[in-house]
Design a protein around this motif. Structure first.
Motif, mmCIF file in Angstrom:
data_model
loop_
_atom_site.group_PDB
_atom_site.id
_atom_site.type_symbol
_atom_site.label_atom_id
_atom_site.label_comp_id
_atom_site.label_asym_id
_atom_site.label_seq_id
_atom_site.Cartn_x
_atom_site.Cartn_y
_atom_site.Cartn_z
ATOM 1 N N CYS A 140 12.075 -11.734 0.527
ATOM 2 C CA CYS A 140 12.418 -11.879 -0.885
ATOM 3 C C CYS A 140 12.429 -10.487 -1.525
ATOM 4 O O CYS A 140 11.755 -9.569 -1.043
ATOM 5 N N ILE A 141 13.166 -10.342 -2.600
ATOM 6 C CA ILE A 141 13.193 -9.042 -3.276
ATOM 7 C C ILE A 141 11.798 -8.638 -3.742
ATOM 8 O O ILE A 141 11.491 -7.460 -3.802
ATOM 9 N N PHE A 142 10.935 -9.610 -4.030
ATOM 10 C CA PHE A 142 9.579 -9.288 -4.450
ATOM 11 C C PHE A 142 8.737 -8.821 -3.265
ATOM 12 O O PHE A 142 7.851 -7.981 -3.419
ATOM 13 N N ASP A 143 9.007 -9.345 -2.065
ATOM 14 C CA ASP A 143 8.346 -8.844 -0.859
ATOM 15 C C ASP A 143 8.752 -7.396 -0.607
ATOM 16 O O ASP A 143 7.913 -6.552 -0.259
ATOM 17 N N LEU A 144 10.028 -7.110 -0.775
ATOM 18 C CA LEU A 144 10.515 -5.744 -0.580
ATOM 19 C C LEU A 144 9.895 -4.796 -1.607
ATOM 20 O O LEU A 144 9.534 -3.668 -1.277
ATOM 21 N N HIS A 145 9.740 -5.281 -2.832
ATOM 22 C CA HIS A 145 9.116 -4.460 -3.863
ATOM 23 C C HIS A 145 7.653 -4.196 -3.510
ATOM 24 O O HIS A 145 7.166 -3.082 -3.690
ATOM 25 N N ASP A 146 6.951 -5.205 -3.003
ATOM 26 C CA ASP A 146 5.554 -5.011 -2.595
ATOM 27 C C ASP A 146 5.448 -3.949 -1.506
ATOM 28 O O ASP A 146 4.551 -3.101 -1.540
ATOM 29 N N LEU A 147 6.363 -3.973 -0.537
ATOM 30 C CA LEU A 147 6.367 -2.961 0.521
ATOM 31 C C LEU A 147 6.641 -1.574 -0.053
ATOM 32 O O LEU A 147 6.007 -0.586 0.338
ATOM 33 N N ALA A 148 7.582 -1.505 -0.993
ATOM 34 C CA ALA A 148 7.902 -0.226 -1.629
ATOM 35 C C ALA A 148 6.704 0.285 -2.441
ATOM 36 O O ALA A 148 6.434 1.489 -2.466
#
Length: 65
Positions: free
Chosen positions: A31-39
Motif C-alpha cells: 500500500c502507499i502507506f506501507d511505502l511511506h512507512d519504509l521511506a
C-alpha cells in the motif's frame, strides 16, 4: 560578493505524507502507506547518521512539531 554554494551535507528531509484519500482501499501490496512507512524508516536512519556527523546542530532541527 556572496556566492550561494550548496551545503555538501544537507540535513535529510522527510518524505511527503500521502493524502489519506490517495489509498484505493483495495488492499494493494504494498500500500502507499506501507511505502511511506519504509521511506520514513530510511529518513530516520539518515537523520540519525546526519546528527552523528553534526553533533553541534540544535536538537529540535528536523523534529516534528
Amino acid at each position: 560578493m556572496s556566492t550561494d554554494v550548496p551545503d555538501p551535507d544537507p540535513m535529510p528531509t522527510p518524505p511527503p505524507q500521502p493524502d489519506l484519500d490517495a489509498c484505493c482501499g483495495n488492499g494493494c501490496e504494498p500500500c502507499i502507506f506501507d511505502l511511506h512507512d519504509l521511506a520514513m524508516d530510511a529518513y530516520r536512519q539518515a537523520l540519525r547518521a546526519w546528527r552523528a556527523r553534526h553533533p553541534d546542530a540544535p536538537e529540535n532541527i528536523g523534529a516534528k512539531p
